[in-house]
Enzyme design. Structure first.
Site, mmCIF file in Angstrom:
data_model
loop_
_atom_site.group_PDB
_atom_site.id
_atom_site.type_symbol
_atom_site.label_atom_id
_atom_site.label_comp_id
_atom_site.label_asym_id
_atom_site.label_seq_id
_atom_site.Cartn_x
_atom_site.Cartn_y
_atom_site.Cartn_z
ATOM 1 C CG HIS A 95 25.539 25.967 80.645
ATOM 2 N ND1 HIS A 95 24.923 24.748 80.654
ATOM 3 C CD2 HIS A 95 24.561 26.877 80.402
ATOM 4 C CE1 HIS A 95 23.633 24.898 80.408
ATOM 5 N NE2 HIS A 95 23.387 26.187 80.249
ATOM 6 C CE LYS A 155 21.250 25.702 76.699
ATOM 7 N NZ LYS A 155 20.520 24.890 77.630
ATOM 8 C CD GLU A 165 21.703 29.019 83.131
ATOM 9 O OE1 GLU A 165 20.869 29.456 82.342
ATOM 10 O OE2 GLU A 165 22.668 28.318 82.793
ATOM 11 C CG ASN A 167 23.730 28.975 76.109
ATOM 12 O OD1 ASN A 167 24.359 28.709 75.076
ATOM 13 N ND2 ASN A 167 23.836 28.250 77.209
ATOM 14 C CD GLU A 180 23.073 22.411 78.452
ATOM 15 O OE1 GLU A 180 23.730 22.986 77.563
ATOM 16 O OE2 GLU A 180 21.847 22.577 78.600
ATOM 17 N N GLY A 218 16.064 23.534 80.099
ATOM 18 C CA GLY A 218 15.584 22.740 78.973
ATOM 19 C C GLY A 218 14.442 21.801 79.313
ATOM 20 C CB SER A 232 12.162 26.463 81.582
ATOM 21 O OG SER A 232 12.694 25.172 81.321
HETATM 22 P P1 PGA Z 1 16.743 26.870 78.688
HETATM 23 O O1 PGA Z 1 18.317 26.898 78.940
HETATM 24 O O2 PGA Z 1 16.280 28.300 78.621
HETATM 25 O O3 PGA Z 1 16.577 26.127 77.402
HETATM 26 O O4 PGA Z 1 16.143 26.160 79.854
HETATM 27 C C1 PGA Z 1 18.899 27.866 79.765
HETATM 28 C C2 PGA Z 1 20.385 27.709 79.772
HETATM 29 O O5 PGA Z 1 20.851 26.569 79.702
HETATM 30 O O6 PGA Z 1 21.129 28.693 79.830
#
Ligand code: PGA
Length: 310
Positions: free
Chosen positions: A153, A59, A223, A57, A155, A229, A269
């Site tokens: 997601h 983003k 997740e 992803n 976010e 992140g 992460s």
């Molecule tokens: P990250 O994000 O690997 O940067 O923690 C994972 C995600 O949001 O899918």
């Protein structure tokens, strides 16, 4: 947060990656030979036939030049074949056509979101009609720009207030139009500390289960929000616990078959150093990767698939 600030790492390490590939190639030849002979003896060797799945992803990251470089690198690496691992990358909308046109055919492309209806007066949204054409082969649309979408997601759930119901509607709509879906679920730190992780995850999954009956084209990404992140990955035991509970929930609320065949992937992460141990968990069927999908270690994460096929 890594995925939001690490634009440059991938690109600076590009040359280093080329060198890494040579040694990787040798190791992989060996692994693949082992895996092939294993498969000949045990045709059903993957966990309940669940093919390992790795999503990248990206983003809201990358310039045209940077995106081209990532694709160039991915195109050059040798990874286990597509019957061992399914690889999907998810660039920002504007780069979907570019990535789709340049990326090797054994890797797929996913949108990061999609609108819940056909086109029309929905400022700022992108309809599925813009993402795919209507030529249907079996149940899977042959997409012009993408053949799947990441939906729900955290976010978007948290920053844009997308409700469980809205995410469920999107999943149902995307599936009805022939797209595959990577449906994301996960709890916040407060919810985990309050002991409600499974309730939250079940509630989010229920909103999808209420709206669909065919789960064939769905992958669920667990997740935990506190791991996204932050560099604070879930321990293998924490991931396994939720994946296994979620699989039990699916067995109870959908069917044993859906539960057994559903790929439940972990995100939050994931990196080159922690992916193998996570992949070793029986109910972890792959990863959704943010920050590390912009870096060379994404290749290591794809290669974690060999943990399952070993
Ligand atoms: P990250 O994000 O690997 O940067 O923690 C994972 C995600 O949001 O899918």
């Amino acid at each position: 947060m890594e995925s939001r600030s690490s634009d440059s790492s991938f690109f600076h390490q590009h040359n280093m990656l080329m060198e890494m590939q040579q040694s990787l190639r040798i190791a992989l030849d060996h692994t693949q030979r082992q895996s092939n002979s294993h498969h000949q003896n045990h045709p059903e060797s993957s966990t309940m036939g669940r093919k390992f799945f790795v999503g990248g992803n990206w983003k809201c990251n990358g310039t045209t030049e940077q995106v081209k470089k990532i694709v160039e690198t991915l195109n050059a690496v040798e990874v286990p074949s597509s019957d061992v691992v399914e690889v999907v990358v998810s660039p920002p909308y504007v780069f979907l056509p570019l990535v789709k046109s340049l990326l090797r055919p054994d890797f797929q492309v996913a949108a990061q979101n999609c609108w819940v209806k056909n086109g029309g007066a929905f400022t700022g949204e992108v309809s599925l009609a813009k993402m795919s054409n209507s030529s249907v082969l079996g149940v899977v649309t042959i997409a012009k720009m993408s053949n799947s979408s990441v939906l729900g997601h955290s976010e978007r759930r948290l920053l844009l207030n997308e409700s469980n119901e809205f995410v469920g509607d999107k999943v149902a709509y995307a599936l009805s139009k022939g797209l595959k879906v990577i449906a994301c679920v996960g709890e916040t730190l407060e919810q985990r500390e309050a002991g409600s992780t499974m309730d939250v995850v079940a509630e989010q999954t229920k909103a999808i289960a209420d709206r669909i009956s065919d789960w064939n084209n769905v992958v669920i990404a667990y997740e935990p929000v506190w791991a996204i992140g932050t560099g604070k990955v879930a321990t293998p035991a924490q991931a396994q616990e939720v994946h296994s509970e979620l699989r039990k929930w699916l067995a109870a609320k959908t069917s044993n078959e859906v539960a057994e065949t559903m790929r439940i992937i972990y995100g939050g992460s994931v990196n080159g150093a922690n992916c193998k141990e996570l992949a070793g968990q029986p109910d972890v069927d792959g990863f959704l990767v943010g920050g590390a999908s912009l870096k060379p270690e994404f290749i290591d994460i794809i290669n974690a698939a060999t943990v399952k096929s070993a």
